[in-house]
Design an enzyme around this catalytic site. Structure first.
Site, PDB file in Angstrom:
ATOM      1  N   ALA A   9       0.824  -1.207   0.000  1.00  0.00           N
ATOM      2  CA  ALA A   9       0.000   0.000   0.000  1.00  0.00           C
ATOM      3  C   ALA A   9       0.857   1.255   0.000  1.00  0.00           C
ATOM      4  O   ALA A   9       0.469   2.293   0.531  1.00  0.00           O
ATOM      5  CB  ALA A   9      -0.924   0.002   1.220  1.00  0.00           C
ATOM      6  N   GLY A  11       2.235   2.751  -2.797  1.00  0.00           N
ATOM      7  CA  GLY A  11       2.279   3.465  -4.086  1.00  0.00           C
ATOM      8  C   GLY A  11       1.653   4.853  -4.045  1.00  0.00           C
ATOM      9  O   GLY A  11       0.923   5.193  -3.108  1.00  0.00           O
ATOM     10  N   ARG A  15      -2.876   8.366 -10.570  1.00  0.00           N
ATOM     11  CA  ARG A  15      -4.022   8.562 -11.466  1.00  0.00           C
ATOM     12  C   ARG A  15      -5.317   8.916 -10.718  1.00  0.00           C
ATOM     13  O   ARG A  15      -6.306   9.276 -11.332  1.00  0.00           O
ATOM     14  CB  ARG A  15      -4.237   7.309 -12.325  1.00  0.00           C
ATOM     15  CG  ARG A  15      -3.291   7.293 -13.522  1.00  0.00           C
ATOM     16  CD  ARG A  15      -3.380   6.005 -14.285  1.00  0.00           C
ATOM     17  NE  ARG A  15      -2.681   4.914 -13.594  1.00  0.00           N
ATOM     18  CZ  ARG A  15      -2.756   3.646 -13.951  1.00  0.00           C
ATOM     19  NH1 ARG A  15      -3.526   3.287 -14.966  1.00  0.00           N
ATOM     20  NH2 ARG A  15      -2.077   2.712 -13.290  1.00  0.00           N
ATOM     21  N   THR A  78       7.178  -3.468  -6.621  1.00  0.00           N
ATOM     22  CA  THR A  78       6.437  -4.397  -5.762  1.00  0.00           C
ATOM     23  C   THR A  78       7.374  -5.394  -5.054  1.00  0.00           C
ATOM     24  O   THR A  78       7.112  -5.793  -3.921  1.00  0.00           O
ATOM     25  CB  THR A  78       5.398  -5.163  -6.598  1.00  0.00           C
ATOM     26  OG1 THR A  78       6.022  -5.671  -7.792  1.00  0.00           O
ATOM     27  CG2 THR A  78       4.267  -4.245  -7.031  1.00  0.00           C
ATOM     28  N   ASP A 102      -4.951  -2.253  -3.895  1.00  0.00           N
ATOM     29  CA  ASP A 102      -5.948  -1.601  -4.747  1.00  0.00           C
ATOM     30  C   ASP A 102      -6.928  -2.595  -5.357  1.00  0.00           C
ATOM     31  O   ASP A 102      -7.551  -2.332  -6.362  1.00  0.00           O
ATOM     32  CB  ASP A 102      -5.266  -0.727  -5.822  1.00  0.00           C
ATOM     33  CG  ASP A 102      -4.278  -1.509  -6.683  1.00  0.00           C
ATOM     34  OD1 ASP A 102      -4.154  -2.737  -6.497  1.00  0.00           O
ATOM     35  OD2 ASP A 102      -3.638  -0.872  -7.540  1.00  0.00           O
ATOM     36  N   GLY A 143       0.228  -7.940 -16.235  1.00  0.00           N
ATOM     37  CA  GLY A 143       1.320  -8.793 -16.681  1.00  0.00           C
ATOM     38  C   GLY A 143       0.772 -10.078 -17.294  1.00  0.00           C
ATOM     39  O   GLY A 143      -0.299 -10.549 -16.938  1.00  0.00           O
ATOM     40  N   ASN A 229      -7.313   2.179 -10.182  1.00  0.00           N
ATOM     41  CA  ASN A 229      -6.259   3.118 -10.522  1.00  0.00           C
ATOM     42  C   ASN A 229      -6.757   4.560 -10.576  1.00  0.00           C
ATOM     43  O   ASN A 229      -6.023   5.479 -10.263  1.00  0.00           O
ATOM     44  CB  ASN A 229      -5.635   2.751 -11.869  1.00  0.00           C
ATOM     45  CG  ASN A 229      -4.878   1.434 -11.778  1.00  0.00           C
ATOM     46  OD1 ASN A 229      -4.191   1.175 -10.794  1.00  0.00           O
ATOM     47  ND2 ASN A 229      -5.043   0.591 -12.768  1.00  0.00           N
ATOM     48  N   TYR A 367     -38.915  22.845  16.535  1.00  0.00           N
ATOM     49  CA  TYR A 367     -37.520  22.563  16.889  1.00  0.00           C
ATOM     50  C   TYR A 367     -37.416  22.264  18.375  1.00  0.00           C
ATOM     51  O   TYR A 367     -37.809  23.078  19.211  1.00  0.00           O
ATOM     52  CB  TYR A 367     -36.615  23.758  16.554  1.00  0.00           C
ATOM     53  CG  TYR A 367     -35.224  23.576  17.141  1.00  0.00           C
ATOM     54  CD1 TYR A 367     -34.450  22.473  16.793  1.00  0.00           C
ATOM     55  CD2 TYR A 367     -34.703  24.477  18.070  1.00  0.00           C
ATOM     56  CE1 TYR A 367     -33.201  22.269  17.347  1.00  0.00           C
ATOM     57  CE2 TYR A 367     -33.442  24.283  18.629  1.00  0.00           C
ATOM     58  CZ  TYR A 367     -32.694  23.170  18.259  1.00  0.00           C
ATOM     59  OH  TYR A 367     -31.459  22.968  18.816  1.00  0.00           O
TER      60      TYR A 367
HETATM   61  C1  UD1 Z   1       1.359  -5.171 -10.871  1.00  0.00           C
HETATM   62  C2  UD1 Z   1       2.090  -6.391 -11.432  1.00  0.00           C
HETATM   63  C3  UD1 Z   1       1.405  -6.854 -12.704  1.00  0.00           C
HETATM   64  C4  UD1 Z   1      -0.044  -7.147 -12.418  1.00  0.00           C
HETATM   65  C5  UD1 Z   1      -0.716  -5.934 -11.804  1.00  0.00           C
HETATM   66  C6  UD1 Z   1      -2.099  -6.269 -11.365  1.00  0.00           C
HETATM   67  C7  UD1 Z   1       4.375  -6.120 -10.706  1.00  0.00           C
HETATM   68  C8  UD1 Z   1       5.757  -5.775 -11.149  1.00  0.00           C
HETATM   69  N1  UD1 Z   1       3.447  -6.079 -11.660  1.00  0.00           N
HETATM   70  O1  UD1 Z   1       1.538  -4.126 -11.806  1.00  0.00           O
HETATM   71  O2  UD1 Z   1       2.027  -8.019 -13.210  1.00  0.00           O
HETATM   72  O3  UD1 Z   1      -0.702  -7.535 -13.583  1.00  0.00           O
HETATM   73  O4  UD1 Z   1      -0.003  -5.482 -10.657  1.00  0.00           O
HETATM   74  O5  UD1 Z   1      -2.695  -5.167 -10.792  1.00  0.00           O
HETATM   75  O6  UD1 Z   1       4.168  -6.453  -9.574  1.00  0.00           O
HETATM   76  N2  UD1 Z   1       3.361  -0.754  -4.520  1.00  0.00           N
HETATM   77  C9  UD1 Z   1       4.141  -0.487  -3.419  1.00  0.00           C
HETATM   78  N3  UD1 Z   1       5.423  -0.059  -3.598  1.00  0.00           N
HETATM   79  C10 UD1 Z   1       5.959   0.088  -4.816  1.00  0.00           C
HETATM   80  C11 UD1 Z   1       5.179  -0.172  -5.954  1.00  0.00           C
HETATM   81  C12 UD1 Z   1       3.867  -0.610  -5.774  1.00  0.00           C
HETATM   82  O7  UD1 Z   1       3.661  -0.625  -2.300  1.00  0.00           O
HETATM   83  O8  UD1 Z   1       7.132   0.482  -4.888  1.00  0.00           O
HETATM   84  C13 UD1 Z   1       1.973  -1.206  -4.326  1.00  0.00           C
HETATM   85  C14 UD1 Z   1       0.962  -0.216  -4.868  1.00  0.00           C
HETATM   86  O9  UD1 Z   1       0.542   0.669  -3.849  1.00  0.00           O
HETATM   87  C15 UD1 Z   1      -0.164  -1.129  -5.317  1.00  0.00           C
HETATM   88  C16 UD1 Z   1       0.513  -2.443  -5.653  1.00  0.00           C
HETATM   89  O10 UD1 Z   1       1.787  -2.403  -5.051  1.00  0.00           O
HETATM   90  O11 UD1 Z   1      -1.077  -1.396  -4.288  1.00  0.00           O
HETATM   91  C17 UD1 Z   1       0.666  -2.687  -7.169  1.00  0.00           C
HETATM   92  O12 UD1 Z   1       1.469  -1.681  -7.705  1.00  0.00           O
HETATM   93  P1  UD1 Z   1       1.205  -1.094  -9.151  1.00  0.00           P
HETATM   94  O13 UD1 Z   1       2.225  -0.049  -9.408  1.00  0.00           O
HETATM   95  O14 UD1 Z   1      -0.223  -0.734  -9.307  1.00  0.00           O
HETATM   96  O15 UD1 Z   1       1.548  -2.366 -10.054  1.00  0.00           O
HETATM   97  P2  UD1 Z   1       1.088  -2.597 -11.527  1.00  0.00           P
HETATM   98  O16 UD1 Z   1       1.911  -1.756 -12.427  1.00  0.00           O
HETATM   99  O17 UD1 Z   1      -0.377  -2.478 -11.606  1.00  0.00           O
HETATM  100 CA    CA Z   2      -2.178  -1.522 -10.351  1.00  0.00          CA
END
Ligand code: UD1
Ligand code: CA
Length: 456
Positions: A9, A11, A15, A78, A102, A143, A229, A367
C-alpha cells in the site's frame, strides 16, 4: 501450517489525482485499504503486514493496531515493497500471501481456494508459489502469464516488456500470490532492477522455475481482481460492493425495493421484514430493527432504530428511535436525539440532543433542542425551544402530559410540570407548575376572576 499476509500500500496512486492517498478513498463506507486488510485478516494466523510509503501517517492513523507496518522509504517496485516486510515476517509464517491494496473486490473464499491449492501441491516438494491468474479479453495493462509446453507457469512478463507474441496472451497476472515463506525470504534478494529501476515481485516466478521449484496457478473469478487506478474504477468497484451488501441483506430477509438506488454501507445491520425504499443512504454503524419502513429518500448515519419504525424523506444522524416511532416527511434528527416508543414526528421537525418520551407527538414545524420531554406530550405546530442565549445552551424540561399550544416558545432554561398547558403564541420564560395553564407574552397564568359574591 501458518499463514501471514502482506498488503502492498505504498504506491502514489497518481491517477487518482488526489491529495488523499489512493488507499484511503472510500468505497461503500470503508477506505479501499480497509477492504483488503479485512480480507487479509480473514486468512491470516497473525496480523497482516501493511507496507506503507506514500501517505503513511494517514494510513497508520486509519489502521492503528490492526496490522503491523513495514515502511518502504523509496518506491522501488512491488518486489522491493515485499522486501520491507522481511524483518517483521521472516520465520513467522510458513506461507506468505501477498495482496495489492488496490483490489478491494477479492473475496475471502477465493483466497481460501488458493491456500488449498498450495496445500495440495506442497507435499510433492519444492513448491515456491501458488498464484491466481485470470483469463480476460481486455488485459488492462496486467502482466502476462507465460507457460511452457507442458502448461506449467514459467514466468510473468510485464506488459511494457512483452514481445508482440506475448502481448497476445490473455492469461493475466492479477497480483495475488501465496509464497512458500522460507523460499521467499531466501530468494527475494535475487531480484534484479528492471530497466525502469524497479524490483518486480513478478520476477520471483522466473527465479523459482529456473531453480526447478514449482509455481502453480488457479483461475480466479475475473470480476474479483479489479484494480483501482482512477476514480472511474473506484465508482465501478463501489457499485459491485454495494450490490454484494444489498444481496446479503435481501438473503437475510430485508426487502430492498430498488437495489440500484440503495446505498448501504458495510457496517449497517438490518432486521428481518424491514423494507428499504429507493433513494436511501444507510451509513456507519447504523442498526435498524425488524418490520421497519425506511425511505424513500432518507439518509441515516450512525443511528439505532428499533422495530416497526417508519422513516420517510428524512435525515437522521447519531440518533435513536425506539419501537414504533416515526418521523417524516422531512424530519431531521441530529446528534443525541432520542425518540421513545410510538413517538410521532411529522413534517419539518428537528430534534437535537433531546429525549421525547413514549407517545409524544410533534406533528408540524417544530424545533426541540437540549430538552427532556415526558410521555404523551403534545407539541403542537410551531413549537420552539429557545435553547441558546448567545453564550450557553440551556435545558428545557417538559413533564408527562404537557400540552403546548401552537407557536409556543420555550425560553430555556425552563421547565413545565405534569399536565401543564400553554396557550397559542405563548412565550414561556418562567417555570410552570403541574397542571397550570399559562399564555401570552411573557406567559402568565390567567388573571383571577373577581369574586362575584364578595363584590356584590
Ligand atoms: C502489478 C504487477 C502486474 C499485475 C498488476 C495487477 C508487478 C511488477 N506487476 O503491476 O504483473 O498484472 O499489478 O494489478 O508487480 N506498490 C508499493 N510499492 C511500490 C510499488 C507498488 O507498495 O514500490 C503497491 C501499490 O501501492 C499497489 C501495488 O503495489 O497497491 C501494485 O502496484 P502497481 O504499481 O499498481 O503495479 P502494476 O503496475 O499495476
Ligand atoms: Ca495496479
Amino acid at each position: 501450517m501458518t499463514t501471514a499476509s502482506v498488503i502492498l500500500a505504498a504506491g502514489y496512486g497518481t491517477r487518482m489525482k488526489s491529495n488523499l492517498p489512493k488507499v484511503l478513498h472510500p468505497l461503500a463506507g470503508r477506505p479501499l485499504v480497509d477492504w483488503v486488510v479485512t480480507t487479509g485478516e480473514s486468512i491470516g494466523d497473525r496480523r497482516p503486514v501493511v507496507v506503507v510509503g506514500h501517505g503513511k501517517e494517514l494510513v497508520q492513523d486509519l489502521l492503528g493496531e490492526r496490522v503491523d507496518y513495514a515502511e518502504q522509504k523509496e518506491l522501488l517496485g512491488t518486489g522491493h515493497a515485499v522486501m520491507q516486510a522481511e524483518p517483521v515476517l521472516r520465520g513467522q509464517a510458513d506461507r506468505v500471501v501477498v495482496l495489492y491494496s488496490d483490489m478491494p473486490l477479492l473475496q475471502e473464499a477465493t483466497l481460501q481456494k488458493l491456500l488449498k491449492l498450495y496445500q495440495q501441491n506442497e507435499d510433492s516438494g519444492q513448491l515456491a508459489i501458488a498464484m491466481l491468474t485470470i483469463v480476460r479479453d481486455d488485459p488492462q495493462g496486467f502482466g502476462r502469464v507465460i507457460r511452457n509446453d507442458e502448461g506449467q507457469i514459467q514466468s510473468i512478463v510485464e506488459e511494457v516488456d512483452c514481445t508482440p507474441v506475448q502481448r497476445e496472451i490473455r492469461e493475466l497476472n492479477p497480483g495475488i500470490y501465496c509464497f512458500n515463506g522460507e523460499w521467499l525470504w531466501q530468494n527475494l534478494s535475487k531480484l534484479e532492477k528492471s530497466p525502469k529501476g524497479e524490483y518486480y515481485l513478478t520476477d520471483m516466478i522466473a527465479i523459482a522455475t529456473s531453480q526447478g521449484w514449482r509455481v502453480v496457478g488457479m483461475q480466479a473469478p475475473p470480476e474479483e481482481v479489479y484494480g483501482i487506478n482512477d476514480r472511474t474504477h473506484l465508482a465501478a468497484a463501489a457499485s459491485v460492493l454495494r450490490q454484494r451488501i444489498n444481496e446479503q441483506h435481501m438473503r437475510a430477509g430485508v426487502t430492498i425495493v430498488d437495489p440500484a438506488s440503495t446505498y448501504i454501507e458495510a457496517s449497517v445491520q438490518i432486521g428481518q421484514d424491514t423494507t428499504i425504499h429507493p433513494g436511501c443512504h444507510l451509513q456507519g454503524k447504523t442498526t435498524i430493527g425488524s418490520g421497519c419502513e425506511i425511505g424513500p429518500n432518507s439518509q441515516i448515519v450512525e443511528c439505532m432504530i428499533g422495530d416497526e419504525c417508519r422513516v420517510l424523506y428524512s435525515v437522521l444522524e447519531y440518533a435513536r428511535m425506539d419501537r414504533a416511532s416515526e418521523i417524516g416527511p422531512f424530519g431531521h434528527l441530529r446528534k443525541g436525539a432520542h425518540l421513545g416508543e410510538e413517538v410521532h414526528m411529522g413534517n419539518f421537525g428537528e430534534v437535537k440532543n433531546s429525549y421525547l418520551g413514549p407517545g409524544t407527538k410533534m406533528g408540524h414545524f417544530s424545533y426541540v433542542g437540549d430538552a427532556t420531554v415526558g410521555k404523551n406530550v403534545n407539541l403542537s405546530a410551531g413549537i420552539i425551544t429557545c435553547n441558546y442565549d448567545g453564550k450557553n445552551k440551556n435545558h428545557t424540561e417538559l413533564a408527562d402530559d404537557v400540552f403546548l399550544g401552537s407557536d409556543t416558545l420555550l425560553v430555556a432554561p425552563v421547565s413545565l410540570g405534569v399536565g401543564a398547558r400553554t396557550g397559542a403564541g405563548s412565550v414561556v420564560t418562567r417555570d410552570v407548575p403541574d397542571g397550570a395553564l399559562v399564555y401570552g407574552v411573557p406567559a402568565r397564568p390567567p388573571r383571577q376572576k373577581p369574586n362575584s359574591e364578595q363584590s356584590a
